[in-house]
Design a protein around this motif. Structure first.
Motif, PDB file in Angstrom:
ATOM      1  N   ASN A 336       0.843  -1.196   0.000  1.00  0.00           N
ATOM      2  CA  ASN A 336       0.000   0.000   0.000  1.00  0.00           C
ATOM      3  C   ASN A 336       0.879   1.247   0.000  1.00  0.00           C
ATOM      4  O   ASN A 336       1.993   1.209   0.528  1.00  0.00           O
ATOM      5  CB  ASN A 336      -0.930   0.012   1.219  1.00  0.00           C
ATOM      6  CG  ASN A 336      -2.159  -0.856   1.007  1.00  0.00           C
ATOM      7  OD1 ASN A 336      -2.955  -0.589   0.120  1.00  0.00           O
ATOM      8  ND2 ASN A 336      -2.294  -1.896   1.805  1.00  0.00           N
ATOM      9  N   PRO A 337       0.415   2.378  -0.506  1.00  0.00           N
ATOM     10  CA  PRO A 337      -0.830   2.541  -1.262  1.00  0.00           C
ATOM     11  C   PRO A 337      -0.739   1.917  -2.656  1.00  0.00           C
ATOM     12  O   PRO A 337       0.340   1.846  -3.239  1.00  0.00           O
ATOM     13  CB  PRO A 337      -0.990   4.059  -1.349  1.00  0.00           C
ATOM     14  CG  PRO A 337       0.407   4.589  -1.264  1.00  0.00           C
ATOM     15  CD  PRO A 337       1.155   3.654  -0.349  1.00  0.00           C
ATOM     16  N   SER A 369      -5.862   3.518  -4.063  1.00  0.00           N
ATOM     17  CA  SER A 369      -5.583   4.894  -3.640  1.00  0.00           C
ATOM     18  C   SER A 369      -5.862   5.886  -4.758  1.00  0.00           C
ATOM     19  O   SER A 369      -6.369   6.985  -4.524  1.00  0.00           O
ATOM     20  CB  SER A 369      -4.127   5.016  -3.189  1.00  0.00           C
ATOM     21  OG  SER A 369      -3.866   4.175  -2.098  1.00  0.00           O
TER      22      SER A 369
END
Length: 430
Positions: A336-337, A369
């Protein structure tokens, strides 16, 4: 001088190989002057001879210039006929493969596995069409012990043309999906067109490799009454451990193999490559080495470190089936993101708007995201993605990335070849 297609084989056997590009001519090459929509290579025959070509095959008498210009009725047909005549002289196994997705990766895996035991030839790059397949056949050398020939198709009849040139002794279809729907006339047309490989097997014999799990490819083999087949995962059973970020699997003897390929869809390609390796007498260890040593290149399922970003570059091609597989896998990764940069899917014809809209619906089901969409057709995905960033062309995306640098992120970059999304890489170096 006027020459029969059948006589070209003697010229080829005394040459250093075939060439269709005067920029790449080597001494002793047999040059084929092929014509296209925007060029006529007959005009380059003289240049090819000046650069050392053994002879130049032309199909326009206006460009004859002595005994070294060989005049035929049709240059492309002469190339295809030559490849077919040369194929008949070969006694090695030829593995022909096609499919909607994964055929090039599977071809590379086959080469990596089989090369552990044999001097193997495999289609270079993406030379898998009506020109590329004959060129590939003509690149097979006397010391090659097995050949892997990839066959692509845009419409029904394409595979039939290619198998009659390559004349495979072993065949496999990776899968049937939503690819080139415009040319094939829908999914049923894809199944029929790709099935032309199995039609050849049914008529001429040979061995078919089938996926482990029964699916449409199994049905296609059964429909044609093919009885000589090898099931993936039988000779060397494997068990998936994880597919993110890359495929890791275990074998019956307890050994663990870590590949450099992401996604469950690539585990299926790996199983097929192992099945071929075992059928050709490779040991379990040799098969494992062939899989673990393969490094994806050419922007196909390729992990690239760019500045502080990690990029899964899969921008060589895209269709609804491959998009769904790649996006779903990417969404499941722990990094992530996560950001997706997606380009148009081409050759979908009247189904383009609907398929891009469905793609938007798929993406909306995940928590990315950022979603960056590129290309004229991708505007239809916006119906389900009102918060996505949309750019009519990649140059608008380039400008946005310059003004909005992306850092410390995991990105999936995928789109059809025509949009060339690898161009975003320099703009991800922040």
């Amino acid at each position: 001088m006027k020459i029969l297609n059948s006589a070209l084989l003697e010229f080829f056997l005394s040459s250093t190989g075939v060439c269709t590009d005067t920029r790449k001519i080597q001494a002793g090459n047999l040059f084929f002057a092929l014509k296209g929509p925007n060029f006529n290579a007959n005009a380059l025959a003289k240049e090819a001879l000046e650069k050392g070509a053994l002879a130049a095959v032309i199909d326009d008498a206006a460009y004859e210039s002595g005994d070294k210009t060989l005049l035929v009725e049709d240059g492309l047909k002469a190339l295809q006929d030559l490849a077919r005549d040369f194929r008949i002289t070969l006694s090695i196994p030829v593995i022909g493969l096609t499919g909607s997705n994964g055929k090039t990766t599977t071809k590379e895996l086959l080469f990596s596995v089989l090369s552990q035991k044999f001097h193997c030839y495999a289609t270079a790059g993406n030379l898998n069409n009506h020109i590329g397949v004959p060129l590939s056949i003509l690149q097979i050398k006397p010391n090659h012990e097995v050949a892997v020939i990839e066959m692509g198709a845009n419409k029904q009849g394409d595979i039939k043309e290619l198998v009659e040139i390559a004349q495979p002794t072993h065949s496999l279809i990776t899968n049937i999906g939503k690819a080139h729907l415009e040319g094939f006339g829908g999914e049923a047309g894809v199944r029929k067109g790709k099935g032309e490989l199995f039609d050849y097997v049914a008529q001429h014999g040979g061995t078919v490799f089938l996926p482990k799990d029964k699916n449409v490819v199994h049905e296609m083999s059964h429909e044609r009454g093919i009885n000589t087949f090898v099931l993936a995962d039988e000779a060397m059973p494997t068990k998936l451990i994880e597919a993110k970020p890359t495929v890791t699997f275990s074998c019956a003897d307890g050994s663990i193999v870590k590949s450099h390929l992401p996604g469950i869809y690539n585990f299926e390609n790996i199983q097929m490559a192992i099945a071929v390796g075992k059928a050709f007498g490779l040991s379990d260890e040799a098969c494992r080495t062939g899989i673990s040593s393969y490094l994806p290149t050419n922007h196909r399922s390729q992990f690239i470190k760019i500045g502080s970003n990690q990029v899964l570059m899969d921008a060589y091609n895209a269709n609804p089936s491959s998009m769904e597989a790649a996006i779903s896998h990417f969404a499941e990764t722990e990094n992530n993101p996560k950001i997706v940069i997606l380009g148009d899917m081409f050759e979908l014809g009247d189904l383009s708007a609907k398929e891009h809209e469905l793609l938007g619906k798929l993406i909306a089901g995940f928590q990315f995201s950022k979603v960056l969409l590129v290309g004229e057709h991708m505007q239809h995905a916006l119906i389900n993605l009102p918060q996505a960033y949309y750019f009519p062309d990649k140059f608008g995306l380039h400008n946005w990335l310059q003004d909005n640098p992306i850092t410390n992120s995991f990105l999936l970059v995928k789109g059809s070849r025509g949009i060339q999304l690898e161009s975003v890489l320099p703009f991800l170096e922040s």
